[in-house]
Design a protein around this motif. Structure first.
Motif, PDB file in Angstrom:
ATOM      1  N   ALA A   1       0.829  -1.200   0.000  1.00  0.00           N
ATOM      2  CA  ALA A   1       0.000   0.000   0.000  1.00  0.00           C
ATOM      3  C   ALA A   1       0.866   1.255   0.000  1.00  0.00           C
ATOM      4  O   ALA A   1       0.586   2.228  -0.719  1.00  0.00           O
ATOM      5  CB  ALA A   1      -0.933  -0.018   1.211  1.00  0.00           C
ATOM      6  N   TRP A   2       1.930   1.246   0.794  1.00  0.00           N
ATOM      7  CA  TRP A   2       2.844   2.395   0.875  1.00  0.00           C
ATOM      8  C   TRP A   2       3.430   2.730  -0.492  1.00  0.00           C
ATOM      9  O   TRP A   2       3.576   3.910  -0.853  1.00  0.00           O
ATOM     10  CB  TRP A   2       3.948   2.101   1.875  1.00  0.00           C
ATOM     11  CG  TRP A   2       5.045   3.119   1.934  1.00  0.00           C
ATOM     12  CD1 TRP A   2       6.250   3.072   1.288  1.00  0.00           C
ATOM     13  CD2 TRP A   2       5.050   4.334   2.699  1.00  0.00           C
ATOM     14  NE1 TRP A   2       7.007   4.179   1.592  1.00  0.00           N
ATOM     15  CE2 TRP A   2       6.292   4.972   2.459  1.00  0.00           C
ATOM     16  CE3 TRP A   2       4.137   4.938   3.558  1.00  0.00           C
ATOM     17  CZ2 TRP A   2       6.625   6.184   3.039  1.00  0.00           C
ATOM     18  CZ3 TRP A   2       4.470   6.148   4.138  1.00  0.00           C
ATOM     19  CH2 TRP A   2       5.713   6.769   3.881  1.00  0.00           C
ATOM     20  N   ALA A   3       3.747   1.721  -1.271  1.00  0.00           N
ATOM     21  CA  ALA A   3       4.356   1.947  -2.582  1.00  0.00           C
ATOM     22  C   ALA A   3       3.431   2.750  -3.504  1.00  0.00           C
ATOM     23  O   ALA A   3       3.904   3.458  -4.391  1.00  0.00           O
ATOM     24  CB  ALA A   3       4.722   0.610  -3.228  1.00  0.00           C
ATOM     25  N   ARG A   4       2.122   2.649  -3.293  1.00  0.00           N
ATOM     26  CA  ARG A   4       1.160   3.352  -4.149  1.00  0.00           C
ATOM     27  C   ARG A   4       0.706   4.686  -3.558  1.00  0.00           C
ATOM     28  O   ARG A   4       0.012   5.447  -4.229  1.00  0.00           O
ATOM     29  CB  ARG A   4      -0.066   2.469  -4.391  1.00  0.00           C
ATOM     30  CG  ARG A   4       0.208   1.240  -5.257  1.00  0.00           C
ATOM     31  CD  ARG A   4      -1.090   0.592  -5.697  1.00  0.00           C
ATOM     32  NE  ARG A   4      -1.858   0.085  -4.568  1.00  0.00           N
ATOM     33  CZ  ARG A   4      -1.700  -1.122  -4.044  1.00  0.00           C
ATOM     34  NH1 ARG A   4      -0.790  -1.946  -4.536  1.00  0.00           N
ATOM     35  NH2 ARG A   4      -2.432  -1.512  -3.027  1.00  0.00           N
ATOM     36  N   LEU A   5       1.044   4.960  -2.306  1.00  0.00           N
ATOM     37  CA  LEU A   5       0.574   6.185  -1.664  1.00  0.00           C
ATOM     38  C   LEU A   5       1.299   7.399  -2.233  1.00  0.00           C
ATOM     39  O   LEU A   5       2.528   7.442  -2.265  1.00  0.00           O
ATOM     40  CB  LEU A   5       0.814   6.097  -0.155  1.00  0.00           C
ATOM     41  CG  LEU A   5       0.238   7.233   0.695  1.00  0.00           C
ATOM     42  CD1 LEU A   5      -1.284   7.228   0.638  1.00  0.00           C
ATOM     43  CD2 LEU A   5       0.726   7.122   2.135  1.00  0.00           C
ATOM     44  N   ASP A   6       0.544   8.409  -2.654  1.00  0.00           N
ATOM     45  CA  ASP A   6       1.132   9.614  -3.245  1.00  0.00           C
ATOM     46  C   ASP A   6       0.204  10.801  -2.984  1.00  0.00           C
ATOM     47  O   ASP A   6      -0.951  10.778  -3.413  1.00  0.00           O
ATOM     48  CB  ASP A   6       1.328   9.415  -4.744  1.00  0.00           C
ATOM     49  CG  ASP A   6       2.010  10.610  -5.406  1.00  0.00           C
ATOM     50  OD1 ASP A   6       2.795  11.305  -4.724  1.00  0.00           O
ATOM     51  OD2 ASP A   6       1.748  10.842  -6.609  1.00  0.00           O
ATOM     52  N   PRO A   7       0.696  11.826  -2.259  1.00  0.00           N
ATOM     53  CA  PRO A   7       2.048  11.945  -1.705  1.00  0.00           C
ATOM     54  C   PRO A   7       2.206  11.137  -0.420  1.00  0.00           C
ATOM     55  O   PRO A   7       1.218  10.834   0.249  1.00  0.00           O
ATOM     56  CB  PRO A   7       2.163  13.445  -1.421  1.00  0.00           C
ATOM     57  CG  PRO A   7       0.759  13.854  -1.086  1.00  0.00           C
ATOM     58  CD  PRO A   7      -0.118  13.043  -1.999  1.00  0.00           C
ATOM     59  N   LYS A   8       3.445  10.840  -0.101  1.00  0.00           N
ATOM     60  CA  LYS A   8       3.739  10.100   1.111  1.00  0.00           C
ATOM     61  C   LYS A   8       3.970  11.066   2.277  1.00  0.00           C
ATOM     62  O   LYS A   8       4.476  12.165   2.091  1.00  0.00           O
ATOM     63  CB  LYS A   8       4.974   9.218   0.914  1.00  0.00           C
ATOM     64  CG  LYS A   8       4.744   8.041  -0.040  1.00  0.00           C
ATOM     65  CD  LYS A   8       6.015   7.267  -0.244  1.00  0.00           C
ATOM     66  CE  LYS A   8       5.768   5.963  -0.975  1.00  0.00           C
ATOM     67  NZ  LYS A   8       5.073   6.120  -2.259  1.00  0.00           N
ATOM     68  N   PRO A   9       3.639  10.651   3.495  1.00  0.00           N
ATOM     69  CA  PRO A   9       3.908  11.484   4.667  1.00  0.00           C
ATOM     70  C   PRO A   9       5.360  11.350   5.113  1.00  0.00           C
ATOM     71  O   PRO A   9       6.070  10.427   4.703  1.00  0.00           O
ATOM     72  CB  PRO A   9       2.967  10.903   5.722  1.00  0.00           C
ATOM     73  CG  PRO A   9       2.875   9.446   5.353  1.00  0.00           C
ATOM     74  CD  PRO A   9       2.939   9.408   3.844  1.00  0.00           C
ATOM     75  N   GLY A  10       5.777  12.274   5.978  1.00  0.00           N
ATOM     76  CA  GLY A  10       7.124  12.200   6.548  1.00  0.00           C
ATOM     77  C   GLY A  10       7.163  11.471   7.866  1.00  0.00           C
ATOM     78  O   GLY A  10       8.242  11.235   8.419  1.00  0.00           O
ATOM     79  N   LEU A  11       5.989  11.089   8.388  1.00  0.00           N
ATOM     80  CA  LEU A  11       5.872  10.391   9.670  1.00  0.00           C
ATOM     81  C   LEU A  11       4.594   9.576   9.659  1.00  0.00           C
ATOM     82  O   LEU A  11       3.545  10.065   9.230  1.00  0.00           O
ATOM     83  CB  LEU A  11       5.831  11.399  10.822  1.00  0.00           C
ATOM     84  CG  LEU A  11       5.437  10.857  12.197  1.00  0.00           C
ATOM     85  CD1 LEU A  11       6.595  10.086  12.814  1.00  0.00           C
ATOM     86  CD2 LEU A  11       5.008  11.987  13.131  1.00  0.00           C
ATOM     87  N   LEU A  12       4.679   8.338  10.131  1.00  0.00           N
ATOM     88  CA  LEU A  12       3.508   7.468  10.199  1.00  0.00           C
ATOM     89  C   LEU A  12       3.146   7.168  11.650  1.00  0.00           C
ATOM     90  O   LEU A  12       3.994   6.711  12.434  1.00  0.00           O
ATOM     91  CB  LEU A  12       3.778   6.146   9.489  1.00  0.00           C
ATOM     92  CG  LEU A  12       3.586   6.065   7.976  1.00  0.00           C
ATOM     93  CD1 LEU A  12       4.048   4.698   7.468  1.00  0.00           C
ATOM     94  CD2 LEU A  12       2.120   6.300   7.599  1.00  0.00           C
ATOM     95  N   LEU A  13       1.882   7.404  12.005  1.00  0.00           N
ATOM     96  CA  LEU A  13       1.323   6.875  13.243  1.00  0.00           C
ATOM     97  C   LEU A  13       0.763   5.500  12.907  1.00  0.00           C
ATOM     98  O   LEU A  13      -0.016   5.363  11.960  1.00  0.00           O
ATOM     99  CB  LEU A  13       0.213   7.782  13.766  1.00  0.00           C
ATOM    100  CG  LEU A  13       0.559   9.251  13.986  1.00  0.00           C
ATOM    101  CD1 LEU A  13      -0.654   9.999  14.541  1.00  0.00           C
ATOM    102  CD2 LEU A  13       1.741   9.402  14.920  1.00  0.00           C
ATOM    103  N   VAL A  14       1.155   4.490  13.664  1.00  0.00           N
ATOM    104  CA  VAL A  14       0.775   3.116  13.350  1.00  0.00           C
ATOM    105  C   VAL A  14      -0.120   2.571  14.456  1.00  0.00           C
ATOM    106  O   VAL A  14       0.213   2.663  15.640  1.00  0.00           O
ATOM    107  CB  VAL A  14       2.026   2.224  13.186  1.00  0.00           C
ATOM    108  CG1 VAL A  14       1.619   0.795  12.841  1.00  0.00           C
ATOM    109  CG2 VAL A  14       2.943   2.796  12.101  1.00  0.00           C
TER     110      VAL A  14
END
Length: 241
Positions: free
Chosen positions: A100-113
């Motif tokens: 999923a991350w590979a397709r995310l655009d734009p990407k964030p600079g920090l992820l809350l998981v």
């Protein structure tokens, strides 16, 4: 650009190999601030059912804009290649999150998981696992305690150290009076002090941070789409917008 990921970080052959991979990744966790000064915030969550015979995992990642609105989302539904083994759930969920991350655009600079970070028996909960695999700053925000002791006071904003084996592994944080605590821990490339401050700000008076609520909704939407496909035969498209 996603860094080259060692295959055994995603799919070890056995539980013993998974334990060794966890130790290898845990040794690479950066427990200090190494992130942009004002990072764009995102979140990651996974929806699944432990006893699903198809072992499907529905993962979602989102990017949030400066006003708190949803900027981008991407999801991935797939069968998990690794079996359900408590303490090793990252090997079921991280591969789908990486896709999923590979397709995310734009990407964030920090992820809350939505899950544990260092507050894990071997220091490698979902947030640390994903952070090290992607080499992205991450924070673990868990709804329940996996290991450790610590109970915040009853009032909104009360916090208590989460301690395990004589070490602090996170913070138990009560966002609203009467609400159950959440458990904040370092994922990767973020200090605990910064992690706690960012989570407090992102909650905006709600028990869970807004970005995690958005990722949760996206993961559930991916699960519903996959379930609809099983009924209708209409293949769900992997989302990314």
């Amino acid at each position: 650009m996603t860094p080259q990921i060692p295959p055994h970080w995603l799919l070890p052959g056995t539980v013993a190999q998974a334990r060794a991979a966890q130790a290898e990744m845990a040794a690479r966790v950066v427990a200090r601030d190494d992130l942009p000064a004002r990072p764009r915030i995102g979140a990651a969550d996974v929806s699944n059912t432990r006893f699903d015979p198809r072992r499907r995992v529905h993962a979602a990642v989102v990017t949030i804009d400066a006003a708190g609105g949803l900027m981008a989302t991407a999801s991935e539904s797939r069968a998990a290649d690794f079996p359900y083994v408590p303490g090793y759930l990252g090997f079921r969920e991280v591969p789908a999150l990486v896709a999923a991350w590979a397709r995310l655009d734009p990407k964030p600079g920090l992820l809350l998981v939505d899950g544990q970070g260092l507050a894990h028996p071997r220091g490698l909960g979902l947030a640390t696992h994903l952070g090290v695999v992607l080499d992205v700053p991450t924070i673990g925000v868990a709804k329940s305690r996996l290991v450790g002791e610590g109970e915040p006071g009853p009032n909104a904003g009360d916090a208590a150290p989460l301690l395990w084996k004589g070490e602090r592994i996170g913070t138990a944080l009560r966002i609203r009076r009467g609400a159950r605590p959440i458990y904040v821990s370092i994922g990767h490339r973020v200090s605990l002090e910064t992690a706690e401050a960012l989570v407090r700000a992102a909650c905006d008076g709600r028990r869970l941070p807004g970005p995690i609520r958005a990722a949760h909704a996206a993961a559930n939407a991916a699960r519903r789409a996959a379930e609809a496909y099983l009924t209708s035969g209409q293949p769900p498209s992997a989302s990314g917008r």
